[in-house]
Scaffold this motif. Structure first.
Motif, PDB file in Angstrom:
ATOM      1  N   ALA A  61      11.683 -35.491   9.625  1.00  0.00           N
ATOM      2  CA  ALA A  61      11.415 -34.826   8.345  1.00  0.00           C
ATOM      3  C   ALA A  61      11.907 -35.680   7.172  1.00  0.00           C
ATOM      4  CB  ALA A  61      12.116 -33.470   8.307  1.00  0.00           C
ATOM      5  N   PRO A  62      11.240 -35.556   6.024  1.00  0.00           N
ATOM      6  CA  PRO A  62      11.706 -36.270   4.839  1.00  0.00           C
ATOM      7  C   PRO A  62      12.934 -35.586   4.248  1.00  0.00           C
ATOM      8  CG  PRO A  62       9.853 -34.866   4.274  1.00  0.00           C
ATOM      9  CD  PRO A  62      10.030 -34.780   5.765  1.00  0.00           C
ATOM     10  N   ALA A  63      13.659 -36.325   3.417  1.00  0.00           N
ATOM     11  CA  ALA A  63      14.764 -35.737   2.650  1.00  0.00           C
ATOM     12  C   ALA A  63      14.173 -35.243   1.335  1.00  0.00           C
ATOM     13  CB  ALA A  63      15.841 -36.778   2.398  1.00  0.00           C
ATOM     14  N   VAL A  64      14.513 -34.017   0.955  1.00  0.00           N
ATOM     15  CA  VAL A  64      13.953 -33.412  -0.255  1.00  0.00           C
ATOM     16  C   VAL A  64      15.093 -33.029  -1.191  1.00  0.00           C
ATOM     17  CG1 VAL A  64      12.503 -31.543  -1.155  1.00  0.00           C
ATOM     18  CG2 VAL A  64      12.024 -32.505   1.108  1.00  0.00           C
ATOM     19  N   GLN A  65      14.924 -33.355  -2.462  1.00  0.00           N
ATOM     20  CA  GLN A  65      15.933 -33.033  -3.472  1.00  0.00           C
ATOM     21  C   GLN A  65      15.241 -32.561  -4.745  1.00  0.00           C
ATOM     22  OE1 GLN A  65      18.243 -36.371  -4.807  1.00  0.00           O
ATOM     23  NE2 GLN A  65      19.713 -35.079  -5.880  1.00  0.00           N
ATOM     24  N   PHE A  66      15.688 -31.422  -5.258  1.00  0.00           N
ATOM     25  CA  PHE A  66      15.202 -30.951  -6.548  1.00  0.00           C
ATOM     26  C   PHE A  66      15.856 -31.785  -7.639  1.00  0.00           C
ATOM     27  CE2 PHE A  66      13.734 -27.269  -4.309  1.00  0.00           C
ATOM     28  CZ  PHE A  66      12.759 -26.706  -5.112  1.00  0.00           C
ATOM     29  N   VAL A  69      17.906 -30.235  -0.638  1.00  0.00           N
ATOM     30  CA  VAL A  69      17.425 -29.157   0.222  1.00  0.00           C
ATOM     31  C   VAL A  69      18.064 -29.324   1.600  1.00  0.00           C
ATOM     32  CG1 VAL A  69      15.393 -28.177   1.357  1.00  0.00           C
ATOM     33  CG2 VAL A  69      15.254 -28.936  -1.033  1.00  0.00           C
ATOM     34  N   ASP A  70      18.681 -28.255   2.097  1.00  0.00           N
ATOM     35  CA  ASP A  70      19.294 -28.257   3.427  1.00  0.00           C
ATOM     36  C   ASP A  70      18.181 -28.054   4.455  1.00  0.00           C
ATOM     37  OD1 ASP A  70      20.616 -27.781   5.807  1.00  0.00           O
ATOM     38  OD2 ASP A  70      21.977 -26.274   4.971  1.00  0.00           O
ATOM     39  N   PRO A  71      17.856 -29.081   5.239  1.00  0.00           N
ATOM     40  CA  PRO A  71      16.744 -28.950   6.180  1.00  0.00           C
ATOM     41  C   PRO A  71      16.943 -27.853   7.220  1.00  0.00           C
ATOM     42  CG  PRO A  71      17.866 -31.064   6.468  1.00  0.00           C
ATOM     43  CD  PRO A  71      18.492 -30.384   5.302  1.00  0.00           C
ATOM     44  N   ALA A  72      18.183 -27.540   7.555  1.00  0.00           N
ATOM     45  CA  ALA A  72      18.445 -26.491   8.542  1.00  0.00           C
ATOM     46  C   ALA A  72      18.123 -25.101   7.993  1.00  0.00           C
ATOM     47  CB  ALA A  72      19.902 -26.553   8.989  1.00  0.00           C
ATOM     48  N   ARG A  73      18.081 -24.966   6.665  1.00  0.00           N
ATOM     49  CA  ARG A  73      17.862 -23.650   6.056  1.00  0.00           C
ATOM     50  C   ARG A  73      16.440 -23.449   5.536  1.00  0.00           C
ATOM     51  NH1 ARG A  73      22.598 -21.954   2.265  1.00  0.00           N
ATOM     52  NH2 ARG A  73      21.700 -19.934   2.738  1.00  0.00           N
ATOM     53  N   LEU A  74      15.597 -24.476   5.685  1.00  0.00           N
ATOM     54  CA  LEU A  74      14.195 -24.369   5.275  1.00  0.00           C
ATOM     55  C   LEU A  74      13.337 -24.574   6.521  1.00  0.00           C
ATOM     56  CD1 LEU A  74      12.297 -23.984   2.838  1.00  0.00           C
ATOM     57  CD2 LEU A  74      12.196 -26.483   2.675  1.00  0.00           C
ATOM     58  N   PRO A  75      12.682 -23.513   7.006  1.00  0.00           N
ATOM     59  CA  PRO A  75      11.978 -23.587   8.296  1.00  0.00           C
ATOM     60  C   PRO A  75      11.015 -24.766   8.445  1.00  0.00           C
ATOM     61  CG  PRO A  75      12.092 -21.321   7.561  1.00  0.00           C
ATOM     62  CD  PRO A  75      12.636 -22.166   6.431  1.00  0.00           C
ATOM     63  N   VAL A  81       5.377 -29.239   2.946  1.00  0.00           N
ATOM     64  CA  VAL A  81       6.745 -28.976   2.508  1.00  0.00           C
ATOM     65  C   VAL A  81       6.736 -28.311   1.124  1.00  0.00           C
ATOM     66  CG1 VAL A  81       8.940 -30.025   1.830  1.00  0.00           C
ATOM     67  CG2 VAL A  81       7.757 -30.831   3.876  1.00  0.00           C
ATOM     68  N   LEU A  82       5.974 -28.873   0.193  1.00  0.00           N
ATOM     69  CA  LEU A  82       5.922 -28.320  -1.162  1.00  0.00           C
ATOM     70  C   LEU A  82       5.339 -26.908  -1.174  1.00  0.00           C
ATOM     71  CD1 LEU A  82       4.756 -31.508  -3.090  1.00  0.00           C
ATOM     72  CD2 LEU A  82       7.063 -30.550  -3.003  1.00  0.00           C
ATOM     73  N   LEU A 131      11.224 -27.735   7.377  1.00  0.00           N
ATOM     74  CA  LEU A 131      11.970 -28.950   7.694  1.00  0.00           C
ATOM     75  C   LEU A 131      12.730 -28.812   9.014  1.00  0.00           C
ATOM     76  CD1 LEU A 131      13.354 -29.939   4.166  1.00  0.00           C
ATOM     77  CD2 LEU A 131      11.366 -30.876   5.367  1.00  0.00           C
ATOM     78  N   ALA A 132      13.236 -27.611   9.280  1.00  0.00           N
ATOM     79  CA  ALA A 132      13.992 -27.380  10.515  1.00  0.00           C
ATOM     80  C   ALA A 132      13.114 -27.528  11.755  1.00  0.00           C
ATOM     81  CB  ALA A 132      14.633 -25.995  10.478  1.00  0.00           C
ATOM     82  N   SER A 133      11.854 -27.151  11.635  1.00  0.00           N
ATOM     83  CA  SER A 133      10.938 -27.235  12.780  1.00  0.00           C
ATOM     84  C   SER A 133       9.890 -28.327  12.563  1.00  0.00           C
ATOM     85  CB  SER A 133      10.272 -25.883  13.012  1.00  0.00           C
ATOM     86  OG  SER A 133       9.507 -25.516  11.873  1.00  0.00           O
ATOM     87  N   TRP A 134      10.291 -29.401  11.930  1.00  0.00           N
ATOM     88  CA  TRP A 134       9.391 -30.500  11.578  1.00  0.00           C
ATOM     89  C   TRP A 134       8.701 -31.073  12.818  1.00  0.00           C
ATOM     90  CZ3 TRP A 134       7.571 -32.286   7.113  1.00  0.00           C
ATOM     91  CH2 TRP A 134       6.934 -33.524   7.103  1.00  0.00           C
ATOM     92  N   THR A 135       7.393 -31.323  12.668  1.00  0.00           N
ATOM     93  CA  THR A 135       6.635 -32.032  13.706  1.00  0.00           C
ATOM     94  C   THR A 135       5.848 -33.148  13.038  1.00  0.00           C
ATOM     95  OG1 THR A 135       4.615 -30.714  13.526  1.00  0.00           O
ATOM     96  CG2 THR A 135       6.319 -29.884  15.024  1.00  0.00           C
TER      97      THR A 135
END
Length: 102
Positions: free
Chosen positions: A36-41, A57-63, A77-78, A65-69
């Motif tokens: 998954a990419p790193a995302v920052q506001f 953005v915490d990838p573990a708290r955004l589904p 993502v957006l 990113l957490a379940s990235w394939t």
């Protein structure tokens, strides 16, 4: 290698985000699209999965990113972040002043 991207989300209607424009920085590592990419506001926002200090953005708290394939995309993502903004849990959260940045 195209690894640094700028993203924009227009706040969903009928929420505290309506008519706001949010800027994001997206960074893809060498192992993208397998990872998954790193995302920052860059624009300040109050959401449970965004660090209030850095906008990361915490990838573990955004589904998404957490379940990235490998089949996932930056657009996906957006779109998913915008859906989270409109969710009942987040649609009325108090927000920083419009135009404030990290």
């Amino acid at each position: 290698m195209m690894s640094n991207w700028n993203g924009t989300i227009i706040g969903p209607g009928h929420t505290v985000h309506e008519n706001r424009i949010y800027s994001l920085k997206i960074t893809c590592a060498e192992n993208y699209p397998d990872a998954a990419p790193a995302v920052q506001f860059l624009s300040r926002v109050n959401l449970p999965f965004v660090s209030p200090q850095t906008g990361t953005v915490d990838p573990a708290r955004l589904p998404v990113l957490a379940s990235w394939t490998r089949a996932s995309s930056l657009e996906h993502v957006l779109v998913e972040i915008r859906k989270e903004m409109a969710s009942p849990a987040n649609r009325k959260l108090p927000q920083p002043p419009e135009g404030s940045m990290f």
